[in-house]
Structures are given as structure tokens and as C-alpha cells.
Design a protein around this motif. Structure first.
Motif, mmCIF file in Angstrom:
data_model
loop_
_atom_site.group_PDB
_atom_site.id
_atom_site.type_symbol
_atom_site.label_atom_id
_atom_site.label_comp_id
_atom_site.label_asym_id
_atom_site.label_seq_id
_atom_site.Cartn_x
_atom_site.Cartn_y
_atom_site.Cartn_z
ATOM 1 N N ARG A 70 0.820 -1.211 0.000
ATOM 2 C CA ARG A 70 0.000 0.000 0.000
ATOM 3 C C ARG A 70 0.853 1.259 0.000
ATOM 4 N NH1 ARG A 70 -5.303 -0.933 3.906
ATOM 5 N NH2 ARG A 70 -6.249 -2.621 2.675
ATOM 6 N N SER A 71 1.877 1.255 0.822
ATOM 7 C CA SER A 71 2.770 2.406 0.890
ATOM 8 C C SER A 71 3.490 2.595 -0.442
ATOM 9 C CB SER A 71 3.786 2.218 2.020
ATOM 10 O OG SER A 71 4.735 3.266 2.019
ATOM 11 N N ARG A 73 1.174 4.061 -3.129
ATOM 12 C CA ARG A 73 0.957 5.487 -2.879
ATOM 13 C C ARG A 73 2.180 6.305 -3.294
ATOM 14 N NH1 ARG A 73 2.706 8.530 0.899
ATOM 15 N NH2 ARG A 73 3.432 6.773 2.150
#
Length: 325
Positions: free
Chosen positions: A248-249, A252
Motif C-alpha cells: 500500500r505504501s 501510494r
């Protein structure tokens, strides 16, 4: 009679001043030949009596100074040249006048990277805009409140018009000719100037160079991995693992750094490699498809057309004249 003001800014591209003048003057002649009255009063408008362009090689003398041009129906902002921030800075004197005219009901059109000067007025905030495909990242950085239309030839919103790169502005000129006159006159103009009147995308001309003007080293590492392994199938999970960052990081951070999702970036790199192969080799569609890591013909064709606006066969036939089917 429509009053057309073509601005003469510092650092302007000479042809982007001359072409709209030529176009609308020629349309007046077309109208006269058909027994109708000329429609356009075309004037060059500047901040001073003489503007030197192309390192002083050319001199342009505006018909009017800015404070003399009050009743304007349409403003053209030509393409600028060189460093965009410096070019915009050199022409801030036009900004209050453009805003004032727009508030009075004037329509405003930017040609190619003239969009930078148009955006500096604030009139584009929250609105859609086209510009040269090679400047979209810089444009987004300078004007984050403007919605850039990737690949578009002509964008129109709230009496503001913009065009894609280089000669794409001719499609905007024809669009406005049709709006102010009729389809027949626009088609006549398109034939006279040898312009494809209904071309609506500059995607086929765009070269994807990767967005690496950022400081995220983990993202750069993955960008290079993708570009060096175009023949492989890749998943987000695998790439996040290579980057040693949580999925997820990583997603992003990748989007923030490149303005593309990871999957979009993979697609664009693979399609760019396919484009180069179609342009320079005699390989058939399937050979190129396999070379860039696709095994599904439909998926390759769909992705290629989404990014370039052309099918693989159309692109090859357009840009590689050596190939005979």
C-alpha cells in the motif's frame, strides 16, 4: 465582425503567432469568394511597439498595444519557447488584461505550451486543459489546480480553449473556424491548409520517457527494473518486495512520484518499447507483443490503442514504411 486578438508575448514561437493570423485572414477570403462578408478583424496585440523573437532574428510589430485593445471577442495566446517559468515571468503584464477581457465575455484560446501563460491567469483552476504531451509533467507541477487532459488535441470548457502539442493547434483553429462560421467553411480551410480536421488525439506522437524527476530512490529503482525487464510479467506485490516497501505504501509513493499507478507505468513502458520496435524493425505484431511481455493479443491491442489512439497495425503502417503486409 469578430475581433480576434493574437498576443505577441516575449519568448513566443513565431509560427504560433503567424498561423492563427494566416488562418482567420484566409477564412475571410473564403467567405468573400462565396459572397459573404468577412467575419474576422484580426489584430496582433502586444505590450510594446516591437517584440524581438528567436534571439532577435525576427521582429514583430503589434497592430495594437494592450491598452488600446478593449473590445475583443477572442484572444489567442501563442506557444512559448524556452524555460516555461521564465517565459511566463516575462509576460505577466498580459495577465490582468486577459482576466479582465474574459470577465467581460471574451473567449480565450491557448496554442500548445501557451497553456502555461493561460494557466498563470488562474482562469484554468478547476478546469480541463490540453498542452504539449512533452510538457504535461512540468505543467502539473506548476499548476496543480488545473486538470490536464493527457493526449487531447482540443479542450474546451467555459469559453476557454487549449490545444495539444506543436501543429496540433491547427485542429483548434479549425474547431474555432467551424464554431464561428460553419462546417463547410471549416472543411474548406482544412483542405486548403492540408490539416486532418477531425484528429482528436496527440497520443500517437507522444514518447513516454518515464517520470524520474523526483527524489524517491525506491521508486526509481523499480522504474529502472520495469524498463530493463519489459519482456517479463510483473505484479505489484513482486515489485513492492523488490523495493522492500509494503504494497500500500509503495503504490501510494509510486503514484505520487510518477503521476502513474504501477500498472499504468508498466503498460506505458511496454507500449513505448513496442512503438520503437514497430518504427524500426520488420517484426510482425505477435513478435513485438511477445517481446514486451504480452501473450494475449486482445489485451495487447486494447492497451496499445488506449495509450496511442491507434491499433498496433495502424501504428506500424503509419510509422514504418519499410513494412509490407
Amino acid at each position: 465582425m469578430k475581433n480576434v486578438a493574437i498576443l505577441v508575448p516575449e519568448n513566443a514561437v513565431m509560427q504560433a503567432i503567424a498561423d492563427p493570423q494566416y488562418c482567420f485572414t484566409a477564412v475571410n477570403q473564403f467567405l468573400a469568394v462565396s459572397g459573404r462578408k468577412p467575419l474576422f478583424n484580426v489584430q496582433l496585440v502586444g505590450l510594446k511597439d516591437e517584440v524581438r523573437l528567436n534571439d532577435g532574428k525576427y521582429s514583430v510589430r503589434p497592430d495594437l498595444l494592450l491598452d488600446q485593445a478593449d473590445a475583443t471577442d477572442l484572444i489567442f495566446i501563442p506557444a512559448l519557447f524556452g524555460d516555461m517559468a521564465q517565459a511566463v515571468n516575462a509576460n505577466t503584464g498580459f495577465v490582468p488584461w486577459i482576466v479582465n477581457q474574459y470577465q467581460k465575455g471574451t473567449e480565450v484560446a491557448s496554442l500548445c505550451v501557451g497553456a502555461f501563460l493561460l494557466a498563470s491567469t488562474g482562469l484554468l483552476n478547476g478546469k480541463k486543459c490540453s498542452t504539449h504531451w512533452g510538457f504535461t509533467n512540468e505543467f502539473r507541477e506548476m499548476f496543480p489546480e488545473v486538470i490536464v487532459q493527457d493526449g487531447s488535441i482540443v479542450t474546451e470548457e467555459s469559453r476557454i480553449y487549449s490545444s495539444g502539442g506543436a501543429n496540433s493547434y491547427w485542429n483548434l483553429l479549425l474547431h474555432l473556424v467551424e464554431k464561428y462560421t460553419d462546417r463547410e467553411t471549416a472543411i474548406l480551410a482544412s483542405k486548403y491548409f492540408a490539416i486532418d480536421i477531425d484528429r482528436n488525439s496527440q497520443s500517437a506522437f507522444a514518447m513516454f520517457k518515464g517520470q524520474k524527476e523526483h527524489q524517491d530512490e525506491a521508486v526509481k529503482k523499480i522504474q529502472e527494473h520495469i524498463e530493463n525487464n519489459i519482456e517479463e510479467k510483473m505484479t505489484v506485490e513482486e515489485l513492492a518486495e523488490i523495493a522492500a516497501v509494503g504494497r500500500r505504501s509503495f503504490e501510494r509513493r509510486f503514484k505520487l512520484a510518477t503521476n502513474n499507478s504501477i500498472l499504468e507505468y508498466i503498460q506505458r513502458v511496454k507500449v513505448e518499447a513496442a512503438k520503437r520496435s514497430f518504427e524500426t524493425s520488420r517484426k510482425n505484431i505477435n513478435e513485438v507483443m511477445f517481446d514486451v511481455g504480452y501473450t494475449d493479443t486482445k489485451a495487447f491491442r486494447t492497451t496499445f490503442k488506449k495509450i496511442t489512439g491507434l491499433t498496433p497495425i495502424e501504428y506500424r503502417n503509419k510509422y514504418n514504411k519499410m513494412v509490407c503486409d
